[in-house]
Design a protein around this motif. Structure first.
Motif, PDB file in Angstrom:
ATOM      1  N   PRO A  82     -10.664  -6.296   2.253  1.00  0.00           N
ATOM      2  CA  PRO A  82     -11.118  -4.999   1.754  1.00  0.00           C
ATOM      3  C   PRO A  82     -11.460  -5.078   0.269  1.00  0.00           C
ATOM      4  O   PRO A  82     -10.985  -5.980  -0.432  1.00  0.00           O
ATOM      5  CB  PRO A  82      -9.915  -4.098   1.984  1.00  0.00           C
ATOM      6  N   PRO A  83     -12.260  -4.146  -0.228  1.00  0.00           N
ATOM      7  CA  PRO A  83     -12.549  -4.131  -1.667  1.00  0.00           C
ATOM      8  C   PRO A  83     -11.259  -4.003  -2.475  1.00  0.00           C
ATOM      9  O   PRO A  83     -10.298  -3.340  -2.036  1.00  0.00           O
ATOM     10  CB  PRO A  83     -13.419  -2.879  -1.839  1.00  0.00           C
ATOM     11  N   PRO A  84     -11.216  -4.626  -3.641  1.00  0.00           N
ATOM     12  CA  PRO A  84     -10.006  -4.570  -4.469  1.00  0.00           C
ATOM     13  C   PRO A  84      -9.510  -3.151  -4.747  1.00  0.00           C
ATOM     14  O   PRO A  84      -8.302  -2.905  -4.764  1.00  0.00           O
ATOM     15  CB  PRO A  84     -10.426  -5.288  -5.753  1.00  0.00           C
ATOM     16  N   ARG A  85     -10.403  -2.187  -4.910  1.00  0.00           N
ATOM     17  CA  ARG A  85      -9.973  -0.812  -5.181  1.00  0.00           C
ATOM     18  C   ARG A  85      -9.218  -0.222  -3.987  1.00  0.00           C
ATOM     19  O   ARG A  85      -8.318   0.594  -4.153  1.00  0.00           O
ATOM     20  CB  ARG A  85     -11.141   0.066  -5.594  1.00  0.00           C
ATOM     21  N   VAL A  86      -9.571  -0.642  -2.770  1.00  0.00           N
ATOM     22  CA  VAL A  86      -8.873  -0.189  -1.564  1.00  0.00           C
ATOM     23  C   VAL A  86      -7.459  -0.770  -1.536  1.00  0.00           C
ATOM     24  O   VAL A  86      -6.500  -0.080  -1.184  1.00  0.00           O
ATOM     25  CB  VAL A  86      -9.671  -0.570  -0.297  1.00  0.00           C
ATOM     26  N   VAL A  87      -7.332  -2.021  -1.937  1.00  0.00           N
ATOM     27  CA  VAL A  87      -6.007  -2.654  -2.000  1.00  0.00           C
ATOM     28  C   VAL A  87      -5.150  -1.940  -3.046  1.00  0.00           C
ATOM     29  O   VAL A  87      -3.971  -1.652  -2.803  1.00  0.00           O
ATOM     30  CB  VAL A  87      -6.113  -4.158  -2.318  1.00  0.00           C
ATOM     31  N   ALA A  88      -5.738  -1.609  -4.192  1.00  0.00           N
ATOM     32  CA  ALA A  88      -4.998  -0.903  -5.248  1.00  0.00           C
ATOM     33  C   ALA A  88      -4.525   0.465  -4.760  1.00  0.00           C
ATOM     34  O   ALA A  88      -3.392   0.878  -5.047  1.00  0.00           O
ATOM     35  CB  ALA A  88      -5.860  -0.763  -6.495  1.00  0.00           C
ATOM     36  N   ARG A  89      -5.363   1.183  -4.019  1.00  0.00           N
ATOM     37  CA  ARG A  89      -4.976   2.484  -3.476  1.00  0.00           C
ATOM     38  C   ARG A  89      -3.829   2.315  -2.469  1.00  0.00           C
ATOM     39  O   ARG A  89      -2.877   3.094  -2.454  1.00  0.00           O
ATOM     40  CB  ARG A  89      -6.174   3.180  -2.844  1.00  0.00           C
ATOM     41  N   PHE A  90      -3.909   1.273  -1.630  1.00  0.00           N
ATOM     42  CA  PHE A  90      -2.846   0.963  -0.674  1.00  0.00           C
ATOM     43  C   PHE A  90      -1.524   0.738  -1.406  1.00  0.00           C
ATOM     44  O   PHE A  90      -0.486   1.302  -1.033  1.00  0.00           O
ATOM     45  CB  PHE A  90      -3.248  -0.272   0.142  1.00  0.00           C
ATOM     46  N   VAL A  91      -1.543  -0.058  -2.468  1.00  0.00           N
ATOM     47  CA  VAL A  91      -0.330  -0.338  -3.242  1.00  0.00           C
ATOM     48  C   VAL A  91       0.230   0.962  -3.813  1.00  0.00           C
ATOM     49  O   VAL A  91       1.426   1.245  -3.682  1.00  0.00           O
ATOM     50  CB  VAL A  91      -0.601  -1.361  -4.363  1.00  0.00           C
ATOM     51  N   ALA A  92      -0.623   1.768  -4.431  1.00  0.00           N
ATOM     52  CA  ALA A  92      -0.171   3.035  -5.009  1.00  0.00           C
ATOM     53  C   ALA A  92       0.437   3.942  -3.944  1.00  0.00           C
ATOM     54  O   ALA A  92       1.480   4.570  -4.170  1.00  0.00           O
ATOM     55  CB  ALA A  92      -1.333   3.733  -5.711  1.00  0.00           C
ATOM     56  N   VAL A  94       1.819   3.069  -1.009  1.00  0.00           N
ATOM     57  CA  VAL A  94       3.100   2.526  -0.526  1.00  0.00           C
ATOM     58  C   VAL A  94       4.195   2.772  -1.558  1.00  0.00           C
ATOM     59  O   VAL A  94       5.296   3.222  -1.217  1.00  0.00           O
ATOM     60  CB  VAL A  94       2.991   1.028  -0.180  1.00  0.00           C
ATOM     61  N   LEU A  95       3.908   2.504  -2.819  1.00  0.00           N
ATOM     62  CA  LEU A  95       4.919   2.681  -3.857  1.00  0.00           C
ATOM     63  C   LEU A  95       5.320   4.140  -4.015  1.00  0.00           C
ATOM     64  O   LEU A  95       6.443   4.446  -4.406  1.00  0.00           O
ATOM     65  CB  LEU A  95       4.437   2.100  -5.185  1.00  0.00           C
ATOM     66  N   ALA A  96       4.398   5.061  -3.690  1.00  0.00           N
ATOM     67  CA  ALA A  96       4.683   6.499  -3.766  1.00  0.00           C
ATOM     68  C   ALA A  96       5.284   7.035  -2.459  1.00  0.00           C
ATOM     69  O   ALA A  96       5.540   8.226  -2.335  1.00  0.00           O
ATOM     70  CB  ALA A  96       3.412   7.261  -4.106  1.00  0.00           C
ATOM     71  N   GLY A  97       5.448   6.156  -1.463  1.00  0.00           N
ATOM     72  CA  GLY A  97       6.019   6.571  -0.197  1.00  0.00           C
ATOM     73  C   GLY A  97       5.053   7.291   0.721  1.00  0.00           C
ATOM     74  O   GLY A  97       5.458   7.972   1.650  1.00  0.00           O
ATOM     75  N   ARG A  98       3.748   7.139   0.477  1.00  0.00           N
ATOM     76  CA  ARG A  98       2.742   7.840   1.275  1.00  0.00           C
ATOM     77  C   ARG A  98       2.090   6.982   2.348  1.00  0.00           C
ATOM     78  O   ARG A  98       1.119   7.396   2.958  1.00  0.00           O
ATOM     79  CB  ARG A  98       1.622   8.376   0.367  1.00  0.00           C
ATOM     80  N   CYS A  99       2.583   5.778   2.573  1.00  0.00           N
ATOM     81  CA  CYS A  99       1.915   4.880   3.515  1.00  0.00           C
ATOM     82  C   CYS A  99       2.953   4.181   4.364  1.00  0.00           C
ATOM     83  O   CYS A  99       3.933   3.665   3.847  1.00  0.00           O
ATOM     84  CB  CYS A  99       1.089   3.848   2.750  1.00  0.00           C
ATOM     85  N   GLY A 100       2.703   4.160   5.664  1.00  0.00           N
ATOM     86  CA  GLY A 100       3.623   3.495   6.572  1.00  0.00           C
ATOM     87  C   GLY A 100       3.068   2.167   7.034  1.00  0.00           C
ATOM     88  O   GLY A 100       2.060   1.679   6.529  1.00  0.00           O
ATOM     89  N   GLY A 101       3.674   1.600   8.031  1.00  0.00           N
ATOM     90  CA  GLY A 101       3.265   0.315   8.556  1.00  0.00           C
ATOM     91  C   GLY A 101       2.088   0.424   9.507  1.00  0.00           C
ATOM     92  O   GLY A 101       2.079   1.232  10.419  1.00  0.00           O
ATOM     93  N   VAL A 102       1.092  -0.372   9.268  1.00  0.00           N
ATOM     94  CA  VAL A 102      -0.064  -0.492  10.142  1.00  0.00           C
ATOM     95  C   VAL A 102       0.032  -1.855  10.794  1.00  0.00           C
ATOM     96  O   VAL A 102       0.568  -2.791  10.209  1.00  0.00           O
ATOM     97  CB  VAL A 102      -1.374  -0.377   9.305  1.00  0.00           C
ATOM     98  N   GLU A 103      -0.487  -1.986  12.001  1.00  0.00           N
ATOM     99  CA  GLU A 103      -0.454  -3.294  12.662  1.00  0.00           C
ATOM    100  C   GLU A 103      -1.205  -4.316  11.815  1.00  0.00           C
ATOM    101  O   GLU A 103      -2.254  -4.005  11.245  1.00  0.00           O
ATOM    102  CB  GLU A 103      -1.097  -3.210  14.043  1.00  0.00           C
ATOM    103  N   PRO A 104      -0.700  -5.540  11.736  1.00  0.00           N
ATOM    104  CA  PRO A 104      -1.389  -6.568  10.956  1.00  0.00           C
ATOM    105  C   PRO A 104      -2.743  -6.925  11.556  1.00  0.00           C
ATOM    106  O   PRO A 104      -2.971  -6.773  12.749  1.00  0.00           O
ATOM    107  CB  PRO A 104      -0.435  -7.763  10.993  1.00  0.00           C
ATOM    108  N   THR A 105      -3.621  -7.390  10.696  1.00  0.00           N
ATOM    109  CA  THR A 105      -4.951  -7.821  11.084  1.00  0.00           C
ATOM    110  C   THR A 105      -4.871  -9.108  11.900  1.00  0.00           C
ATOM    111  O   THR A 105      -4.035  -9.957  11.634  1.00  0.00           O
ATOM    112  CB  THR A 105      -5.787  -8.072   9.807  1.00  0.00           C
TER     113      THR A 105
END
Length: 121
Positions: A82-92, A94-105
């Motif tokens: 994914p584009p780096p900005r998408v990875v950065a949003r994912f990190v933010a 997860v760290l804020a507790g807004r993202c759960g586990g998705v099945e691995p690619t």
């Protein structure tokens, strides 16, 4: 340096810049697997890391003892690069507790991976 390694190096640099990880907090390797590591948070009881592989894509995990597998907190999922900005949003998220586990690619082939990473070379 081959095309895959060069592309991975550039991609890891781009993601690290977006996430705010200095170059010394990153590693990558092309061997029998293709992997990357970015140190996210240190100084707590367990360190957080952002890891990428050609098998699972991006994941955030908690480092454990040196010979134990890390504990994965969340997977980003598709696409594999994914584009780096998408990875950065994912990190933010997860760290804020807004993202759960998705099945691995699922694992793709190296030629296709080299093509996806080519823009970062």
């Amino acid at each position: 340096m081959d095309e895959l390694t060069e592309g991975l190096a550039g991609y890891v640099r781009a993601v690290a810049q977006q996430v705010g990880v200095p170059p010394e907090g990153t590693e990558y390797e092309v061997s029998d697997t293709v992997t990357a590591y970015l140190a996210l948070a240190e100084g707590t009881e367990r360190d957080l890391m952002l890891v990428w592989s050609d098998v699972h894509g991006w994941s955030i995990a908690v480092e454990t003892a040196p010979f134990e597998a890390p504990v994965v907190l969340a997977h980003l999922g598709h696409p594999l690069v994914p584009p780096p900005r998408v990875v950065a949003r994912f990190v933010a998220d997860v760290l804020a507790g807004r993202c759960g586990g998705v099945e691995p690619t699922a694992k793709g082939n190296r030629q296709a991976l080299a093509i996806r990473l080519r823009p970062y070379a």
